[in-house]
Write a protein that holds these residues in place. Sequence first.
Motif, short mmCIF file in Angstrom:
data_model
loop_
_atom_site.label_atom_id
_atom_site.label_comp_id
_atom_site.label_asym_id
_atom_site.label_seq_id
_atom_site.Cartn_x
_atom_site.Cartn_y
_atom_site.Cartn_z
N ARG A 341 44.32 82.57 57.09
CA ARG A 341 42.90 82.49 56.74
C ARG A 341 42.18 81.58 57.74
O ARG A 341 42.59 81.48 58.90
CB ARG A 341 42.76 81.98 55.30
N SER A 342 41.11 80.95 57.35
CA SER A 342 40.39 80.04 58.24
C SER A 342 41.05 78.67 58.20
O SER A 342 41.13 78.05 57.14
CB SER A 342 38.93 79.91 57.79
N ARG A 343 41.51 78.21 59.34
CA ARG A 343 42.20 76.91 59.38
C ARG A 343 41.26 75.79 58.94
O ARG A 343 41.66 74.90 58.19
CB ARG A 343 42.75 76.65 60.78
N ALA A 344 40.03 75.80 59.39
CA ALA A 344 39.09 74.74 59.03
C ALA A 344 38.81 74.74 57.54
O ALA A 344 38.83 73.70 56.88
CB ALA A 344 37.80 74.90 59.81
N LEU A 589 19.34 74.00 57.72
CA LEU A 589 19.59 74.33 59.11
C LEU A 589 21.05 74.75 59.31
O LEU A 589 21.33 75.66 60.10
CB LEU A 589 19.26 73.12 59.99
N LEU A 590 21.95 74.08 58.61
CA LEU A 590 23.36 74.45 58.71
C LEU A 590 23.58 75.86 58.17
O LEU A 590 24.33 76.65 58.76
CB LEU A 590 24.22 73.44 57.95
N LEU A 591 22.93 76.19 57.05
CA LEU A 591 23.06 77.54 56.50
C LEU A 591 22.56 78.58 57.50
O LEU A 591 23.17 79.65 57.67
CB LEU A 591 22.29 77.66 55.19
N ALA A 595 25.94 80.53 57.97
CA ALA A 595 26.08 81.63 57.01
C ALA A 595 26.43 82.96 57.68
O ALA A 595 27.31 83.67 57.20
CB ALA A 595 24.82 81.75 56.16
N PRO A 596 25.78 83.32 58.80
CA PRO A 596 26.17 84.57 59.45
C PRO A 596 27.53 84.49 60.14
O PRO A 596 28.25 85.48 60.24
CB PRO A 596 25.05 84.81 60.47
N ARG A 597 27.88 83.30 60.66
CA ARG A 597 29.09 83.15 61.48
C ARG A 597 30.33 82.89 60.65
O ARG A 597 31.39 83.50 60.87
CB ARG A 597 28.88 82.01 62.48
N ASP A 598 30.25 81.98 59.68
CA ASP A 598 31.41 81.59 58.87
C ASP A 598 30.95 81.33 57.44
O ASP A 598 30.75 80.18 57.03
CB ASP A 598 32.06 80.34 59.46
N PRO A 599 30.76 82.39 56.67
CA PRO A 599 30.23 82.20 55.31
C PRO A 599 31.13 81.34 54.42
O PRO A 599 30.62 80.64 53.54
CB PRO A 599 30.10 83.63 54.77
N ALA A 600 32.44 81.37 54.62
CA ALA A 600 33.34 80.55 53.80
C ALA A 600 33.05 79.07 54.03
O ALA A 600 33.03 78.27 53.09
CB ALA A 600 34.79 80.86 54.10
N PHE A 601 32.82 78.69 55.30
CA PHE A 601 32.49 77.30 55.61
C PHE A 601 31.12 76.94 55.05
O PHE A 601 30.93 75.85 54.48
CB PHE A 601 32.53 77.09 57.12
N ALA A 667 36.04 88.90 53.71
CA ALA A 667 35.33 89.39 52.53
C ALA A 667 35.25 88.31 51.46
O ALA A 667 34.22 88.15 50.79
CB ALA A 667 36.05 90.63 51.98
N ALA A 668 36.33 87.56 51.29
CA ALA A 668 36.33 86.47 50.30
C ALA A 668 35.29 85.42 50.66
O ALA A 668 34.62 84.85 49.79
CB ALA A 668 37.71 85.85 50.21
N GLY A 669 35.11 85.14 51.96
CA GLY A 669 34.12 84.17 52.40
C GLY A 669 32.71 84.61 52.06
O GLY A 669 31.88 83.79 51.63
N ARG A 670 32.43 85.88 52.26
CA ARG A 670 31.09 86.38 51.93
C ARG A 670 30.81 86.27 50.43
O ARG A 670 29.72 85.87 50.01
CB ARG A 670 30.95 87.83 52.40
N ARG A 671 31.81 86.64 49.61
CA ARG A 671 31.62 86.51 48.16
C ARG A 671 31.45 85.04 47.77
O ARG A 671 30.64 84.71 46.90
CB ARG A 671 32.81 87.14 47.43
N ALA A 672 32.22 84.15 48.40
CA ALA A 672 32.12 82.73 48.06
C ALA A 672 30.72 82.20 48.33
O ALA A 672 30.15 81.45 47.51
CB ALA A 672 33.16 81.93 48.86
#
Length: 868
Positions: A341-344, A589-591, A595-601, A667-672
């Motif tokens: 998954r995403s390491r960060a 600003l962070l969103l 949001a487009p690049r890493d929605p989970a973050f 997909a899980a990141g977008r739902r989150a």
Amino acid sequence: MRTETPPLIHLAEYRPSDFLIDRVDLDVRLHPSRTRVTAMLALRPNPAGDPTAPLRLDGDELALVALALDGQPLPEDAYAVSPSGLVLSAPPRRPFTLAIVTELDPGANTKLMGLYRSGAVYCTQCEADGFRRITYFLDRPDVLSVYTTRIEADRDEAPVLLGNGNPVEAGALDGNRHYAVWHDPHPKPAYLFALVGGRLGHVATRFTTMEGRDVAVAVHVEPGKEARAAYALDAVVRSMRWDEEAFGRPYDLDVFNVVAVSDFNMGAMENKGLNIFNDKYVLASPETATDADYAAIEAIIAHEYFHNWSGNRVTCRDWFQLCLKEGLTVFRDQEFSSDMRSRAVHRIAEVRQLRARQFPEDAGPLRHPVRPTAYAEINNFYTATVYEKGAEIVRMLKTLLGPDAFRAGMDRYFAENDGRAATVEDFLDAFASVSGRDLAAFAQWYARPGTPRLAFRTAYDPAARTCDLTLSQSLDGGPPLVMPVALGLVGPGGALDADCPDLADGVYVLTDREATLRFRGVTERPVPSLLRGFSAPVRLDGALTEADHLVLLARDTDPFNRWQAGQSLALRLIRAGGPAEAFAEALGLLLDAEAPRDPAFAALMLSLPGEGEVANEIEAEVDPDAIHGARKALRAALGRALRDRLEDIEARLAEPVGTPYSPDAAAAGRRALRNAALDLLAAGDPQAGAARAAARLEAATNMTDRLAALGTLALIPGDAREAALAAFGARYADEPLVLDKWFALQATIPEPGTPERIEGLKRHPAYALTNPNRVRALVGSFAFGNPTQFTREDGTGFALVADTVAALDGANPQAAARLLTAFGSWRKLKKSRAVKAEEMLNRIKAIPGLSRDVADIVTRTLAPVNQL
């Protein structure tokens, strides 16, 4: 009769077993109430033991049927037997065989240790000391034996018979019975023994190891639920491949079986070749499991599989070394999940869990070193300190040595200790050997309880363009630890290039109580970015301003510290109040960027520190109601300030009708993120939020979105909430794992009526005190996840949990003891609440005949602070 404080077992008193068992031949004839076990033990004196010692075998609630030495029945005066032990006062001083016949009642075994029944399925759980509930034995991890197991059962009742190792033989018997023989060629301690018998369906595949071995892999489940095991099967195969690639560890048997059962005290168990799982960590479908469930299945499947080397092939000399298998294997499963998954994002989740579970443990009466020096009941030391902090120590070791030397040290450790019961010293010696580094000081991490503090201060000289960063550490006044501190400097424009000869790959290894680093070529006032990636499990103390945190939030190149800056700002606002405009603007600003690049973050950035996390940061008396109110107010303010952006996220991330569900990370990141946006919008406008949540609930096509919408709605009192809860409960009345989510959600509603709601739910047909999942879902979720109501001033919440502990203790002491640990932070509460907690603890302590498990926890929880 009053319960006595359990006696302590001390690491310093360890000595080898006086006897060894080279071979174990078991014949297990399964019956619901009269299972007969014949154990043929090949024993010999241990050259390292006492040559005059009697043979003392462990037992627990056993009934002896027959006993023979070298084929001859023993006269009664040759041994002493009780349900808890068997002693031969004058055993042979040569190799000999001992045949022991015992009879068991699996159906009545509510402790879920040893051999028991989960529904109609026979299964075992032997860690830490459950094998002694099957036969009399040297039930300790440093006695390794080769096992052959013959299992016999009624064919209709148990058509599937599974054991450790490889299948050797199977056949039919008279009376509609049948048998199967399993042989495990790898010596193992008794705690890794397992068998399963029952009516099971399965899904299967094959895997070819790096050595060319063809392995049959299967996941066994309740018939009719085979489709829900597909993801678990895929996770097994990915785990097998990853362990070869990342650690060079191939699988070593011809078969690998996973079995899911519904009655299980733990998450899962790594028995050699036959992993037994709580079914909540195996069964998944889009209709019944959330994205978090899929991620947990992946991680726990991997964890138990990775134990094949870090725990099975190399096991623990004694239970004080538990971190050697659990902490190491948690580190390995964390690395696996980070690669999947995403390491960060995964690293942030790891640290949140560490802070939520382990930091309070370190600060309370149940604190202990990662390697304890004494225990009264080992089952109470399967703790966050052993698991999560143990993993952090391994992670620091990798940071200190670098990836190449770390991998070489792991290879050396496995090679030198294969087939042995090892110690922490054996583990560290392997890394010292390949790296040439003295790790004696680093070993203090295993010996010192408590969470260290790392303080910092900076001095910037614009004329000289230098910045001095002073770091100082402390832990209970003891000597300094070896602490890797990953760091950098950040300015309003981003990362600052500066020269510091004390850094190696961005890491400074702090070994003294205090040290000062000088950075040269610093062109503007810097903000220090410390503990990047959370490079050490410590509390960070330093005077950063709101503006400093905003710089880190916007400009730090380390994703963990960007997230940490947001958490620090939120904590500041929750604890001290004040306007939230600057924080909201920064989040906005962070969103826009993330949001487009890493929605989970981005979803993580919208998640404020939990109420427990806030309480952990408060040194004075804790008022859960005040924390809840302040956090609720901040969420409302952010929801209003970010409304336009959140509504845009909601609309933009809506999945088109007919989109198939996928549990993959993207997909899980977008739902989150979409669900986090819904939740924050509802906090800002509850009335509109209730309507949004109800609409989302109605339209949801998967359990992730459905449960998220119901969770948002559950926080908004009214008829809509009650109707939605009732409809959800009716819809999933025949789905125990989904009902657990429903129980848990209601138990965490932070309202005065929740204890009464819980009492009503205890009468639900699906609730059973004998099933650990149900108890954890309802009462455990309340105790660990509803601080305002669990700790309420009238004592009702404490009483609810105490009554459950008392009712549960006789049937399942392990489950009762784990529930009781919810009282661990009682001394930090406001006086009026602490008094009620202490009253309940004393009431539990006064119960006659408490189990060792509960007696140990309650005694330590009540111990005066100066005895910690």
